[in-house]
Design an enzyme around this catalytic site. Sequence first.
Site, PDB file in Angstrom:
ATOM      1  N   CYS A  15     -16.539  20.472  40.705  1.00 58.75           N
ATOM      2  CA  CYS A  15     -17.826  20.261  40.026  1.00 58.75           C
ATOM      3  C   CYS A  15     -18.708  21.501  40.168  1.00 58.75           C
ATOM      4  O   CYS A  15     -18.329  22.474  40.830  1.00 58.75           O
ATOM      5  CB  CYS A  15     -18.545  19.050  40.625  1.00 58.75           C
ATOM      6  SG  CYS A  15     -18.971  19.297  42.355  1.00 58.75           S
ATOM      7  N   CYS A  83      20.381  53.715  40.512  1.00 59.58           N
ATOM      8  CA  CYS A  83      21.132  53.433  41.744  1.00 59.58           C
ATOM      9  C   CYS A  83      20.218  52.777  42.773  1.00 59.58           C
ATOM     10  O   CYS A  83      19.035  52.574  42.529  1.00 59.58           O
ATOM     11  CB  CYS A  83      21.729  54.711  42.311  1.00 59.58           C
ATOM     12  SG  CYS A  83      20.468  55.852  42.909  1.00 59.58           S
ATOM     13  N   ASP A 485      20.178  11.669  55.952  1.00 58.84           N
ATOM     14  CA  ASP A 485      19.380  10.456  55.904  1.00 58.84           C
ATOM     15  C   ASP A 485      20.321   9.353  55.411  1.00 58.84           C
ATOM     16  O   ASP A 485      21.268   9.647  54.673  1.00 58.84           O
ATOM     17  CB  ASP A 485      18.215  10.654  54.926  1.00 58.84           C
ATOM     18  CG  ASP A 485      17.397   9.397  54.770  1.00 58.84           C
ATOM     19  OD1 ASP A 485      16.959   8.846  55.786  1.00 58.84           O
ATOM     20  OD2 ASP A 485      17.205   8.949  53.621  1.00 58.84           O
ATOM     21  N   ASP A 688      11.459  12.085  53.334  1.00 58.93           N
ATOM     22  CA  ASP A 688      12.392  13.090  53.862  1.00 58.93           C
ATOM     23  C   ASP A 688      11.835  14.507  53.719  1.00 58.93           C
ATOM     24  O   ASP A 688      12.359  15.433  54.339  1.00 58.93           O
ATOM     25  CB  ASP A 688      13.737  13.029  53.113  1.00 58.93           C
ATOM     26  CG  ASP A 688      14.463  11.714  53.356  1.00 58.93           C
ATOM     27  OD1 ASP A 688      14.304  11.172  54.459  1.00 58.93           O
ATOM     28  OD2 ASP A 688      15.155  11.243  52.451  1.00 58.93           O
TER      29      ASP A 688
END
Length: 789
Positions: A15, A83, A485, A688
Amino acid sequence: METKKISIDVLGMTCAACSARVEKSLGKQDGVESVAVNLLSNKANIEFDPNKVKPENLIKVIEKTGYEVPLVKKTLIIEGMTCAACSTRVEKVLNKLEGVKATVNLSTNKATVQYLSGLTDEETLIKTVEKAGYKAEIEIERDLDREKEMREKEIKSLKTSFIISAILSIPLFSAMFFHMAGIHNILSNGWFQLALATPVQFIIGYRFYKGAYNALRGGGANMDVLISMGTSAAYFYSIYNLLTGVHEYYFESSAVIITLILLGKTFEAVAKGKTSEAIKKLMGLQPKTAKVIKDGVEMDIPIEKVEIGDIIVVRPGEKIPVDGIIVEGNSSVDESMLTGESIPVDKSVDDEVIGATINKYGAFKFRATKIGKDTVLSQIIKLVEDAQGSKAPVQRLADKISGIFVPVVVVIALLTFVGFYFISDFNVGLVNAVAVLVIACPCALGLATPTAIMVGTGKGAENGILIKSGEHLERAHKMDTIVFDKTGTITKGEPEVTDIVSITEIEKEEILRIAASVEKTSEHPLGQSIVKKGEEELLKLSIPTDFAAIPGKGLRAILEDKEILVGNRKLMGDNNISISEGEKDLLRLEEEGKTAMLISIDNKLSGIIAVADQIKETSQKAIEQLKSMGLEVYMITGDNERTAKAIAKEVGITNILAEVLPENKAEVVEKLKSEGKHIGMVGDGINDAPALAAADVGFAIGTGTDVAMEAADITLMRGDLSGVVTAIKLSHRTMKTIKENLFWAFFYNTIGIPFAALGFLDPMIAGAAMAFSSVSVVTNSLRLKKFRA
């Protein structure tokens, strides 16, 4: 007084009070002349005295006020790098800029630059690169056709130069053999040789002089410097001999060296183009048009003009243009190009479809939800591009050596010349010095890592494995422990009814009908699995009355004037219902890792329904493979010890971390890391994400949430664990390729330079060897394309 203007992006302002606060904080700083903070554009435009205040101080003020200054990421296309010394030089000058972090990729001729908004700008970045002797432009949108055109133009230019150079060099090369055989003809004439060698040296070889000039002007030295010095020494010494009447010419050396290097450069350009084929394939998947329904009329429009909310028609065999949700019809969709999964996926109303996948059988309409850069395909392309532009830590050594390589080679060449000048004569000294200059090749060093990473990450994308960067690829190679898990990773994450046991004379179908009818009003996932089973196997379910959910215990309801209880042991105990008749079955089911729901009818135990989260078909095999690769496997879950053990036993895991709350998963990972283990964490849910971020390498199952994918280092687009095995095998194979590349690049220079310095190499043979050293490195990287999941 000197003043400077900068514009800083400010995030978090909501705001006018926010913008006023930032403006006030900045305005208080000594040296700030004027501040204007625009809430709509989220920018702070500041005029300040650079002698009194630095941009980084102004950024700190904004952050201290409670707002964020975003990291700006730009990609520069660099022209003129030949290179590793060039790319090292560009990287060095960019990183000298205040707050800039840059990585330069010789394979793609691009620099990825990151800096905090306001610290620098595009113009400064371009000027810095140009000052170092190279051309730069900001990459806007990746234009595949333009890129292809530029690459083809480069290859065509190299081929043309090589052909002209070869036509002029062959007579010079032949003259050398005639001279050795004692045959004298027009080819042996010094003036004729000068006429042939001059266009090769200065017209064809102009690119090397220009590159050398730019490099030296920028304060660095590269491969062009070595080639220019070596060939110029041979060429001008030949002119000196011609003018003084000495019949010893080296025009063929300078011309043949340039010809062979151009041949090598041509092969290298073709091979480098192949390293980014995965990106081209992904970009080529996007259809060019979409059939959109506008005002009831079906029309073909360019894909760029599709808007969110548009209804799009897809017929059998067509590509789906953008991401969306099906609103009418059903089909099977081939998602193999994104997930690597060859079996088509069934889709119906309310299912999500992904842009660039192929509609196989039915026709359907869908509403566009993601377009342009927001589509899954665009995000994958961006991820792969970022990975291909990244560096692996193993590259640091090569970068350090490349930075000092050319000056060291020049010193060795001078010492060789001086040594042979005193031991033998000027001619021998010159020839051997030229051989030293020409044999040395920093290109192979510069290409060793990026080419392998480009092919490796591209190959991963083809198999539905998105690797964020070269660093994560290297870390995956070092991993010795992997933590899975349970829910949604090892298991499907969707509970299913596995057993129905009748305790009384009531049929199993009736037990299921009663339980499913009562659970229909419940929202519990276990209850929903019973409802699903009931709806699949029975024609009609009844509607209960007087339904009540008892938190943590189960449900009570009146069904067809009978009192029904569906729940756990506690619910039965609270209602004085004996469960002794079902105790044996109850224990058996719990030991199998299943959740048992007891059903009583009018206060008598009548049946048991067991629900379990089914293990994915590929989990056991994947875990076996990981163990055979020498990895220690753990399973982490919030389940109780008994259930966790049952699941772990089924998939062959002996290390179990049970009853771990979601918020504690990251702590468990950190604890394992503190034991000296290199941890990989595999998960799919929002809970997770902290653990994925805490691990050395986080693997997110792509069928999971965007948050997990954001926190992960490697995303598996398919929902099974075979992707983890493939990702680790790919990391091992890529690292092996990088090590091979670095070995050959080092070995080549370590052997080649002393051989040339000791006089065992002819400059032309040195030129050929130098030209093909980088080709061999790129070709070795391309062997990764044969990797099979």
